[in-house]
Design a protein around this motif. Structure first.
Motif, short mmCIF file in Angstrom:
data_model
loop_
_atom_site.label_atom_id
_atom_site.label_comp_id
_atom_site.label_asym_id
_atom_site.label_seq_id
_atom_site.Cartn_x
_atom_site.Cartn_y
_atom_site.Cartn_z
N PRO A 119 37.95 45.78 49.30
CA PRO A 119 36.52 45.55 49.57
C PRO A 119 36.06 44.11 49.34
O PRO A 119 35.48 43.51 50.25
CB PRO A 119 35.82 46.52 48.62
N PRO A 120 36.32 43.50 48.16
CA PRO A 120 35.84 42.13 48.03
C PRO A 120 36.55 41.16 48.97
O PRO A 120 35.96 40.16 49.39
CB PRO A 120 36.14 41.78 46.56
N THR A 121 37.81 41.46 49.31
CA THR A 121 38.51 40.56 50.22
C THR A 121 37.87 40.60 51.61
O THR A 121 37.69 39.56 52.26
CB THR A 121 39.99 40.94 50.34
N THR A 122 37.49 41.79 52.05
CA THR A 122 36.84 41.87 53.36
C THR A 122 35.53 41.10 53.32
O THR A 122 35.15 40.45 54.31
CB THR A 122 36.50 43.33 53.72
N ASN A 123 34.86 41.14 52.18
CA ASN A 123 33.65 40.35 52.01
C ASN A 123 33.95 38.87 52.23
O ASN A 123 33.17 38.15 52.86
CB ASN A 123 33.14 40.55 50.58
N GLN A 124 35.08 38.43 51.70
CA GLN A 124 35.45 37.03 51.84
C GLN A 124 35.74 36.70 53.30
O GLN A 124 35.44 35.59 53.77
CB GLN A 124 36.69 36.72 50.99
#
Lengths: 244, 383, 423
Positions: free
Chosen positions: B310-315
């Motif tokens: 999830p946070p990587t997709t945010n990035q």
């Protein structure tokens, strides 16, 4: 003038498709001490959480101290101020000292002057034998001390009814006694109490009546002596044999 | 009735306030546009754009419509995003894992990388690469060939261009390979469930993905030729490479800065994910007899990925949005081409800016929805 | 003396292995050191590629020899477990050491040894290193933008006052402590605004008016960051509460607002503020460029702050909400006294991150024509008298930003630790 302080008639509640309370009828008189027991998932906690409307029932009526709890209830906060609750996980406010935990609601909800609130809080804390920890923070106290503080916090609102939701289930065995003692004292002082618990010793000592719940229904309700000596239903017998 | 009213009144008030604000803006817009004689409408999109774009993935020149110009900008943005995401992931994963190394030097180097690139504004990094670093590259005539076919010069990176014969057949062979891999995986799974036998799915997949396209080359009539860039003189002191594909320095600076910058955040995500798996998991997995590889594949990675993705997709989303900084160095991305040049030419501020913002919004929402679906699907069930 | 097998070092011949290994390792490092610092190639008699790889090979062999398990020497074991667990690890270690050694001389020479700082024109930069003279001459512009030199004392005073007033939080007595939040959220911003409006902008009390277009440089970076910080936080908090509200209208409007600002790049927002805002406001209502930019950025960042705070609200155990409700507290009392104090402490790193991102986003205001420090750099490097010094400028700005951001992240990290232990 009815002596009844809680009236529950045909109360039904669903969580989604799952029915957790099935046609529950319960009347509680003032100064009565009632213990509710039963296997987990039987709806005991949900039952008492409906009394202070932390949960909402979908069918049936609940009348607390003359006020009916419905969707249109105004001033639910006022009703909640008259019903005190003690939780299994204590739920003390970690960012406030014990004293501040106790005075928060009296000051901001009942608009009590600070000095008066603190005096009352120290009184309640003395009653549960924890006055010396008043300035400490919840994180610095043991489980038993925290739960006793939680009891004092609830009592500071001068409630008419005290609800206990498995107050000792999260405690280490050596701390259970101190909390139960506090509750016994409270009972002796004349408070109306509904206690969900597995501590049958406490029930035998303090409760007027014991209720056994299973699968969302009240299976048996009897005065304490009779309940333990002569359980009528088979399910009650099975449950008692497992925990006694 | 009181509770219902208490619920409805604040909502009505909020709604009213919002409607009033919007109404106020719309009214003013109407008045202002009338006063300046600007009409409102999206018809201008089919007009001729009459401006050229320096770099485009599709055929485009001044005679094409504004709509096509929009497409050019969009494709350029997606290109940067795509390359940036790939590189930042690779770098980010490596640095993230390095951060967990027991080797003091490796861990410190990775930490240095993260702290260094994270605390400098992205715009500054883009400027640095474009105006300072890439300016130091040699002129085309002085550049040395890398591997004989790549030329890194001040005018850009020149790479050989692929020339495909029967690209579609190759395409089909790849699709066929993918489908057969999926089929085999399902079959292998059923086989394992029913009979406990395990097929070497990985090796079979690798084999398929090599053999089928290879067959396409050998018997399918697909052929691949390279067009190598060749130095050509276009003026007395000016050289350029012809043939091959020229990647403009703007693109290189942008993707480089984006990749390095975003990689720092991805590294932290990866690190948090792997650190989040308690040691007890590895121990428990090993104690039931799983090999280290199996521990990684069946126990660690599934849990770590849940935390990492999830946070990587945010990035990735951030990277795509940050690609709009291309405007600062004149790389023709969506913002520069459409909300910049096209807007200046037509003056249709509201229409153009709204289309641009809507495009980015769609991309973000699309990825958010995908992410939510993925999260729900893999959520660890809790009470 | 038992057999010495160079392929499997073991404890028995500890000293032999140890000395040989360390010797080889140090030769390798020494070779690289000599070649990069003093440009002496002691292995020049070997063919080029061998000479290049020799330190690596020697180092690998050396480390291999000292890789003795359970040697009994505590430090050696520690070292081995750390940087020498396998050949791959050893190679990485060597590469890192060599890279560090090789990069020190060029960096040192560019930054210091061959750099110039004296003089005041391009000709003074004779060395091959950095031309810090350029920075020295342009420093005023980089810090104050195009603000007239004579009036720059006004900016200085404003900032000194602001900083001083920020530290008020350390002093007050117990009685005044409860007003602290009120001070920071309401009074301090108002004072700041008045200072900025009258002192920096001027136009009254005998101070000459300086238009916001002339403000620039680092001072502008600070002004923009400061005001956006102040505004985005309360707005974000309301949005977070709105998003979790039970009332559908409030919830949907909050969600829509948040997702909108999070879905678009800041640069388009700034475009919008400069190009579209005038369209949406009445004809003669003129809003200063700087004000527009601050509003735009504040709304933008507020959406991110909202998401961070929402995470904190969700992370609080439901029991806290229950306990507060059971004591008879209503929605606002519950949130002000119980929920928000805890939730905000939980999300300190997230908020610090957002603030950091805000500071790093300020250079984007160049699209509306405001020149903070990066903008001034770009302006300076095109000045005909000073061409070709782009690198120095960017390095200078990078150092400044890096210091600010690094300091801030360390401060927030410490803050987080402090609150963790308080519980």
């Amino acid at each position: 003038m009815s002596d009844k302080i809680i009236e529950m008639k045909s109360v039904n509640k669903w969580f989604g498709d799952f029915q957790v309370l099935k046609d529950v009828n319960l009347d509680v008189n003032q100064k009565q001490k009632i213990v509710v027991c039963g296997p987990s998932g039987s709806g005991k906690s949900t039952l008492i959480r409906c009394i202070n409307r932390l949960e909402e029932h979908q069918k049936g009526t609940i009348i607390v101290d003359g006020n009916e709890l419905t969707e249109d209830t105004k001033n639910i906060e006022k009703i909640r101020a008259e019903v005190g609750m003690v939780f299994q996980q204590f739920n003390l406010f970690p960012h406030l000292s014990i004293l501040d935990n106790c005075t928060l609601a009296p000051i901001w909800v009942k608009k009590m002057p600070k000095k008066q609130a603190e005096e009352m809080a120290m009184n309640e804390l003395k009653k549960v034998q924890i006055a010396d920890q008043a300035k400490k923070f919840p994180g610095q106290l043991s489980g038993g001390q925290q739960q006793r503080s939680a009891i004092a916090r609830a009592l500071c609102m001068e409630p008419k009814i005290m609800l206990f939701d498995e107050p000792t289930s999260a405690l280490d065995p050596e701390m259970i006694k101190e909390v139960l003692d506090a509750m016994v004292n409270l009972a002796k002082g004349g408070m109306t109490m509904i206690v969900v618990t597995h501590e049958m010793g406490f029930a035998k000592e303090v409760a007027d009546e014991v209720i056994f719940m299973d699968e969302g229904m009240i299976v048996e309700r009897a005065p304490t002596k009779e309940f333990f000596a002569n359980p009528k239903s088979d399910r009650t017998k099975l449950f008692l044999s497992q925990i006694l | 009735m009181n509770s219902k009213i208490r619920k409805i009144i604040p909502q009505i008030i909020t709604l009213l306030v919002v409607v009033l604000i919007f109404g106020f803006f719309t009214l003013n817009a109407q008045v202002n546009m009338d006063n300046r004689g600007i009409e409102f409408g999206y018809g201008f999109l089919s007009q001729e754009s009459s401006f050229d774009v320096q770099f485009s993935l599709i055929e485009y020149d001044g005679s094409h419509s504004y709509a096509r110009a929009y497409l050019v900008g969009l494709l350029n943005t997606l290109l940067v995003a795509f390359i940036g995401i790939i590189f930042s992931t690779i770098i980010g994963v490596i640095v993230g894992i390095a951060r967990l190394s027991p080797n003091y030097l490796i861990e410190r180097s990775a930490a240095f990388y993260v702290e260094f690139f994270r605390n400098i504004p992205l715009l500054l990094q883009i400027f640095f690469w474009y105006f300072a670093a890439l300016r130091a590259l040699p002129l085309p005539q002085d550049a040395d060939a890398i591997f004989g076919v790549f030329f890194l010069t001040i005018k850009g990176l020149f790479v050989p261009r692929f020339i495909w014969e029967n690209l579609d057949i190759f395409f089909y062979s790849v699709i066929a390979a993918i489908i057969s891999i999926v089929v085999i995986r399902n079959y292998a799974k059923k086989l394992q469930e029913n009979q406990g036998k395990q097929l070497p799915v990985f090796s079979i997949s690798v084999g398929l993905i090599i053999i089928l396209p290879l067959l396409a080359f050998l018997i399918g009539g697909v052929s691949l030729d390279f067009e190598i860039p060749v130095l050509e003189q276009i003026a007395t002191t000016s050289f350029i490479y012809n043939g091959g594909l020229g990647l403009p320095p703007e693109l290189i600076a942008l993707t480089l800065a984006l990749a390095l910058y975003t990689a720092t955040f991805i590294a932290e995500c990866v690190r948090a994910g792997i650190q989040g798996i308690s040691k007890g998991q590895k121990e428990a997995a090993a104690s039931i007899g799983l090999t280290p590889n199996q521990v990684l594949k069946l126990v660690i990675m599934p849990q770590a990925l849940r935390i990492i993705i999830p946070p990587t997709t945010n990035q990735y989303l951030n990277l795509t949005k940050n690609s709009s900084l291309a405007a600062a160095i004149a790389y023709p991305d969506l913002v520069l081409v459409f909300a910049g040049t096209a807007l200046m030419q037509t003056g249709r501020a509201i229409e153009i800016v709204s289309i641009t913002m809507f495009t980015y919004l769609s991309i973000s929402l699309f990825i958010s929805v995908l992410m939510n679906w993925y999260n729900k699907k893999i959520a660890i069930k809790e009470k | 003396m038992s057999k010495i097998n160079f392929l499997t070092p073991d404890k028995d011949n500890l000293n032999t292995y140890l000395y040989t290994g360390s010797f080889l390792f140090f030769i390798a490092v020494f070779d690289v050191f000599l070649s990069s610092f003093f440009k002496i190639n002691i292995t020049s008699f070997l063919p080029n590629i061998l000479s290049f790889l020799l330190p690596l090979i020697l180092g690998i062999i050396g480390l291999h020899l000292i890789r003795i398990e359970f040697s009994g020497i505590k430090n050696l074991d520690l070292l081995n477990k750390n940087i020498n667990t396998s050949t791959f690890n050893a190679v990485l270690t060597l590469l890192i050491i060599f890279t560090i050694i090789k990069s020190i001389p060029p960096i040192l020479s560019w930054f210091v040894l061959d750099a110039n700082i004296a003089g005041d024109s391009k000709e003074a930069c004779t060395g091959s290193g950095a031309c810090w003279t350029y920075i020295k001459i342009w420093l005023r512009r980089f810090v104050y933008g195009m603000y007239p030199n004579d009036f720059q004392w006004r900016i200085n005073i404003s900032f000194i006052l602001l900083v001083a007033l920020a530290f008020v939080g350390y002093f007050p007595s117990e009685k005044l402590k409860k007003f602290l939040t009120l001070y920071y959220v309401v009074i301090y911003p108002i004072i700041a605004f008045i200072l900025i409006y009258y002192l920096i902008s001027g136009g009254a009390f005998g101070l000459e008016w300086v238009e916001t277009g002339a403000w620039g440089g680092l001072s502008l970076t600070f002004i923009v960051s400061f005001f956006c910080l102040i505004f985005c936080f309360p707005v974000g908090m309301f949005l977070a509460l709105g998003r979790r509200s039970q009332l559908p209208t409030v919830r949907y409007i909050s969600v829509g607002f948040i997702e909108f600002w999070r879905g678009v790049p800041l640069i388009t927002v700034l475009f919008m503020s400069s190009v579209m805002f005038p369209m949406f406001l009445p004809e003669d209502f003129f809003m200063d460029k700087l004000v527009r930019v601050i509003i735009a950025i504040s709304l933008f960042e507020a959406a991110y702050v909202a998401e961070v705070i929402r995470g904190g609200l969700q992370a609080l155990p439901r029991g806290q909400y229950d306990a507060a409700k059971s004591l008879g507290m209503g929605y606002w009392k519950m949130h002000i006294f119980v929920i928000l104090p805890q939730a905000l402490k939980l999300v300190i790193p997230g908020i610090a991150n957002t603030f950091l991102a805000l500071i790093k986003d300020t250079p984007l205001i160049f699209v509306v024509g405001l020149l903070e420090i990066v903008g001034m750099l770009n302006l300076a490097k095109t000045n005909p008298k000073w061409l070709g010094f782009a690198m120095e400028g960017y390095v200078f700005a990078a150092i400044i930003f890096w210091i600010i951001c690094y300091a801030m992240s360390k401060y927030s990290y410490n803050l987080e630790l402090k609150y963790k232990t308080e519980r």
